[in-house]
Scaffold this motif. Sequence first.
Motif, PDB file in Angstrom:
ATOM      1  N   ASP A  44       0.814  -1.216   0.000  1.00 45.25           N
ATOM      2  CA  ASP A  44       0.000   0.000   0.000  1.00 45.25           C
ATOM      3  C   ASP A  44       0.845   1.262   0.000  1.00 45.25           C
ATOM      4  OD1 ASP A  44      -2.283  -1.516  -0.009  1.00 45.25           O
ATOM      5  OD2 ASP A  44      -2.616  -1.370   2.159  1.00 45.25           O
ATOM      6  N   THR A  45       2.065   1.182   0.517  1.00 47.60           N
ATOM      7  CA  THR A  45       2.937   2.346   0.587  1.00 47.60           C
ATOM      8  C   THR A  45       3.804   2.516  -0.654  1.00 47.60           C
ATOM      9  OG1 THR A  45       4.574   1.006   1.762  1.00 47.60           O
ATOM     10  CG2 THR A  45       3.032   2.299   3.101  1.00 47.60           C
ATOM     11  N   HIS A  46       3.704   1.600  -1.596  1.00 45.49           N
ATOM     12  CA  HIS A  46       4.531   1.677  -2.807  1.00 45.49           C
ATOM     13  C   HIS A  46       4.085   2.866  -3.659  1.00 45.49           C
ATOM     14  CE1 HIS A  46       6.497   0.579  -6.575  1.00 45.49           C
ATOM     15  NE2 HIS A  46       7.127  -0.392  -5.946  1.00 45.49           N
ATOM     16  N   PRO A  47       5.030   3.673  -4.181  1.00 46.10           N
ATOM     17  CA  PRO A  47       4.633   4.850  -4.972  1.00 46.10           C
ATOM     18  C   PRO A  47       3.888   4.514  -6.252  1.00 46.10           C
ATOM     19  CG  PRO A  47       7.021   4.526  -5.029  1.00 46.10           C
ATOM     20  CD  PRO A  47       6.489   3.615  -3.975  1.00 46.10           C
ATOM     21  N   GLY A  48       3.986   3.269  -6.723  1.00 43.82           N
ATOM     22  CA  GLY A  48       3.278   2.895  -7.943  1.00 43.82           C
ATOM     23  C   GLY A  48       1.994   2.134  -7.702  1.00 43.82           C
ATOM     24  N   ARG A  49       1.575   2.065  -6.441  1.00 43.00           N
ATOM     25  CA  ARG A  49       0.426   1.224  -6.067  1.00 43.00           C
ATOM     26  C   ARG A  49      -0.849   1.583  -6.815  1.00 43.00           C
ATOM     27  NH1 ARG A  49      -3.069  -1.613  -5.543  1.00 43.00           N
ATOM     28  NH2 ARG A  49      -3.851  -2.817  -3.769  1.00 43.00           N
ATOM     29  N   ASP A  50      -1.103   2.844  -7.080  1.00 48.14           N
ATOM     30  CA  ASP A  50      -2.346   3.269  -7.735  1.00 48.14           C
ATOM     31  C   ASP A  50      -2.139   3.681  -9.191  1.00 48.14           C
ATOM     32  OD1 ASP A  50      -3.898   2.914  -5.373  1.00 48.14           O
ATOM     33  OD2 ASP A  50      -3.115   4.819  -4.606  1.00 48.14           O
ATOM     34  N   ASP A  51      -0.980   3.394  -9.729  1.00 45.02           N
ATOM     35  CA  ASP A  51      -0.671   3.724 -11.120  1.00 45.02           C
ATOM     36  C   ASP A  51      -0.940   2.483 -11.965  1.00 45.02           C
ATOM     37  OD1 ASP A  51       0.530   4.173 -13.596  1.00 45.02           O
ATOM     38  OD2 ASP A  51       2.175   5.360 -12.754  1.00 45.02           O
ATOM     39  N   GLN A  52      -2.058   2.480 -12.662  1.00 41.80           N
ATOM     40  CA  GLN A  52      -2.473   1.284 -13.397  1.00 41.80           C
ATOM     41  C   GLN A  52      -1.495   0.922 -14.509  1.00 41.80           C
ATOM     42  OE1 GLN A  52      -5.002  -0.762 -12.448  1.00 41.80           O
ATOM     43  NE2 GLN A  52      -4.938   0.622 -10.668  1.00 41.80           N
ATOM     44  N   GLU A  53      -0.916   1.913 -15.144  1.00 47.32           N
ATOM     45  CA  GLU A  53       0.049   1.611 -16.205  1.00 47.32           C
ATOM     46  C   GLU A  53       1.311   0.989 -15.623  1.00 47.32           C
ATOM     47  OE1 GLU A  53       2.151   1.033 -19.607  1.00 47.32           O
ATOM     48  OE2 GLU A  53      -0.004   1.308 -19.295  1.00 47.32           O
ATOM     49  N   TYR A  54       1.763   1.496 -14.471  1.00 43.82           N
ATOM     50  CA  TYR A  54       2.941   0.917 -13.825  1.00 43.82           C
ATOM     51  C   TYR A  54       2.651  -0.520 -13.385  1.00 43.82           C
ATOM     52  CZ  TYR A  54       6.934   0.319 -10.684  1.00 43.82           C
ATOM     53  OH  TYR A  54       8.077  -0.151 -10.072  1.00 43.82           O
ATOM     54  N   LEU A  55       1.461  -0.761 -12.834  1.00 46.11           N
ATOM     55  CA  LEU A  55       1.079  -2.109 -12.427  1.00 46.11           C
ATOM     56  C   LEU A  55       1.048  -3.053 -13.629  1.00 46.11           C
ATOM     57  CD1 LEU A  55      -1.790  -1.225  -9.935  1.00 46.11           C
ATOM     58  CD2 LEU A  55       0.396  -2.286  -9.334  1.00 46.11           C
ATOM     59  N   ARG A  56       0.500  -2.576 -14.730  1.00 47.07           N
ATOM     60  CA  ARG A  56       0.466  -3.396 -15.945  1.00 47.07           C
ATOM     61  C   ARG A  56       1.873  -3.721 -16.408  1.00 47.07           C
ATOM     62  NH1 ARG A  56       1.702  -3.464 -20.805  1.00 47.07           N
ATOM     63  NH2 ARG A  56       2.611  -1.374 -20.664  1.00 47.07           N
ATOM     64  N   ARG A  57       2.745  -2.706 -16.380  1.00 47.60           N
ATOM     65  CA  ARG A  57       4.121  -2.895 -16.834  1.00 47.60           C
ATOM     66  C   ARG A  57       4.885  -3.854 -15.926  1.00 47.60           C
ATOM     67  NH1 ARG A  57       7.618  -3.468 -20.850  1.00 47.60           N
ATOM     68  NH2 ARG A  57       9.551  -2.249 -20.638  1.00 47.60           N
ATOM     69  N   ARG A  58       4.667  -3.738 -14.617  1.00 44.48           N
ATOM     70  CA  ARG A  58       5.328  -4.651 -13.694  1.00 44.48           C
ATOM     71  C   ARG A  58       4.905  -6.095 -13.959  1.00 44.48           C
ATOM     72  NH1 ARG A  58       7.584  -2.977  -8.812  1.00 44.48           N
ATOM     73  NH2 ARG A  58       7.806  -5.233  -8.512  1.00 44.48           N
ATOM     74  N   GLY A  59       3.620  -6.289 -14.216  1.00 46.64           N
ATOM     75  CA  GLY A  59       3.150  -7.624 -14.537  1.00 46.64           C
ATOM     76  C   GLY A  59       3.743  -8.145 -15.827  1.00 46.64           C
ATOM     77  N   GLU A  60       3.861  -7.267 -16.808  1.00 43.95           N
ATOM     78  CA  GLU A  60       4.440  -7.650 -18.087  1.00 43.95           C
ATOM     79  C   GLU A  60       5.893  -8.108 -17.919  1.00 43.95           C
ATOM     80  OE1 GLU A  60       4.495  -5.629 -22.477  1.00 43.95           O
ATOM     81  OE2 GLU A  60       5.194  -4.372 -20.827  1.00 43.95           O
ATOM     82  N   ILE A  61       6.674  -7.339 -17.173  1.00 42.82           N
ATOM     83  CA  ILE A  61       8.085  -7.683 -16.989  1.00 42.82           C
ATOM     84  C   ILE A  61       8.238  -8.944 -16.151  1.00 42.82           C
ATOM     85  CG2 ILE A  61      10.247  -6.899 -15.933  1.00 42.82           C
ATOM     86  CD1 ILE A  61       9.541  -4.072 -16.848  1.00 42.82           C
ATOM     87  N   ALA A  62       7.416  -9.078 -15.108  1.00 45.45           N
ATOM     88  CA  ALA A  62       7.461 -10.308 -14.306  1.00 45.45           C
ATOM     89  C   ALA A  62       7.102 -11.524 -15.152  1.00 45.45           C
ATOM     90  CB  ALA A  62       6.521 -10.183 -13.114  1.00 45.45           C
ATOM     91  N   GLY A  63       6.138 -11.350 -16.052  1.00 46.58           N
ATOM     92  CA  GLY A  63       5.731 -12.441 -16.917  1.00 46.58           C
ATOM     93  C   GLY A  63       6.836 -12.921 -17.830  1.00 46.58           C
ATOM     94  N   ILE A  64       7.672 -12.002 -18.286  1.00 49.85           N
ATOM     95  CA  ILE A  64       8.802 -12.380 -19.135  1.00 49.85           C
ATOM     96  C   ILE A  64       9.713 -13.359 -18.391  1.00 49.85           C
ATOM     97  CG2 ILE A  64      10.922 -11.487 -20.193  1.00 49.85           C
ATOM     98  CD1 ILE A  64       9.318  -8.941 -20.893  1.00 49.85           C
ATOM     99  N   ALA A  65       9.982 -13.055 -17.114  1.00 51.90           N
ATOM    100  CA  ALA A  65      10.832 -13.939 -16.314  1.00 51.90           C
ATOM    101  C   ALA A  65      10.141 -15.260 -15.999  1.00 51.90           C
ATOM    102  CB  ALA A  65      11.252 -13.240 -15.025  1.00 51.90           C
ATOM    103  N   LEU A  66       8.837 -15.217 -15.695  1.00 53.11           N
ATOM    104  CA  LEU A  66       8.105 -16.435 -15.365  1.00 53.11           C
ATOM    105  C   LEU A  66       8.046 -17.400 -16.550  1.00 53.11           C
ATOM    106  CD1 LEU A  66       5.101 -15.024 -13.310  1.00 53.11           C
ATOM    107  CD2 LEU A  66       6.867 -16.564 -12.460  1.00 53.11           C
ATOM    108  N   ARG A  67       7.960 -16.873 -17.747  1.00 54.89           N
ATOM    109  CA  ARG A  67       7.844 -17.729 -18.932  1.00 54.89           C
ATOM    110  C   ARG A  67       9.189 -18.185 -19.466  1.00 54.89           C
ATOM    111  NH1 ARG A  67       3.517 -14.086 -19.619  1.00 54.89           N
ATOM    112  NH2 ARG A  67       4.836 -12.597 -20.728  1.00 54.89           N
ATOM    113  N   TRP A  68      10.271 -17.675 -18.907  1.00 51.75           N
ATOM    114  CA  TRP A  68      11.601 -18.048 -19.383  1.00 51.75           C
ATOM    115  C   TRP A  68      11.911 -19.502 -19.048  1.00 51.75           C
ATOM    116  CZ3 TRP A  68      16.489 -17.514 -16.146  1.00 51.75           C
ATOM    117  CH2 TRP A  68      17.628 -17.856 -16.915  1.00 51.75           C
TER     118      TRP A  68
END
Length: 308
Positions: free
Chosen positions: A34-58
């Motif tokens: 909840d204290t993360h500066p990107g917590r309410d930034d939907q584009e940042y959340l989407r991007r974080r998921g995208e980058i995490a997904g790259i590692a998960l699918r590796w």
Amino acid sequence: MTDHKEVVDVFTEGQLYSPVTEHEDGSVEVHLADTHPGRDDQEYLRRRGEIAGIALRWDRGREPVPTVTYTEDEHEVWRRVSDELAPLHELHAHPEYLAAKERLALPVDHVPQLHEVSEHLLPLTGWRYVCAPGLVPLRDFYADLGGQTFNSTQYLRHGAEPLYTPEPDIIHEVIGHGNQLASPRLAAITEAAGAASLRLETDEAMQFVADVFWFSIEFGVAYDGDDLKAYGAGILSSFGEIQEYSSMEIRDLDLADMGTLNYDITKYQPVLFAAQSLGHLEDVVGGFFATVTDESAASLRAGAAAAS
């Protein structure tokens, strides 16, 4: 009197790494605090998921470490932090780190790919980088260190606060640890910590090693003559902490204290342990990692408890 703590995984306490969920539809969600500066930034959340997904699918072992096509905003965060840290490193970093940083010669104008970091490190110390979506289980992380392999995230901190991150991002993993690993002496200590994990059976001993690692490779300081300098990756990748470390309580290297001291990973470290020289660090901490057993770790823990 020393404050001591129960065995706790330093990589999960306080959610140092944000949890990652892969949903049935293939989407990936990163759960920011909840204290993360990107917590309410939907584009940042989407991007974080995208980058995490790259590692998960590796498919590790079968595929090259995947690349991330970074945005101009992400490159700008890297540039800003690199520019701000450079003069602070000149003032506060240990000469061993500075020399390694010069040899590694990371780019300052763009985010490097992990395979590029590996290509620079391999001829220097034999180390390489692989990607991770976030948390790597403690024993897996250390086992890889024993094989000269560093698990790194690929995301960047939120652009609204480029000089602050509540979790280890690629800036911490590469500017902090990558420059460290370009030093044969610091790389050898890191490798020894990883090798120790392969012979330890108890969780208590493994945690003890992780805590000594925290107060050395992550938040270590050492004297260069009469001057106290930082070599720890957690200090040298933090714009704020690098300016505060010298005002903290500085204790002599003490393995029992380092392995049992209570600390809060979400705040600046109020207690640091100083080596008298890099050779002293190698003898005490490097020697400990090279020889620690379940029995010797338990003895140190018991001694610390008795002293308290």
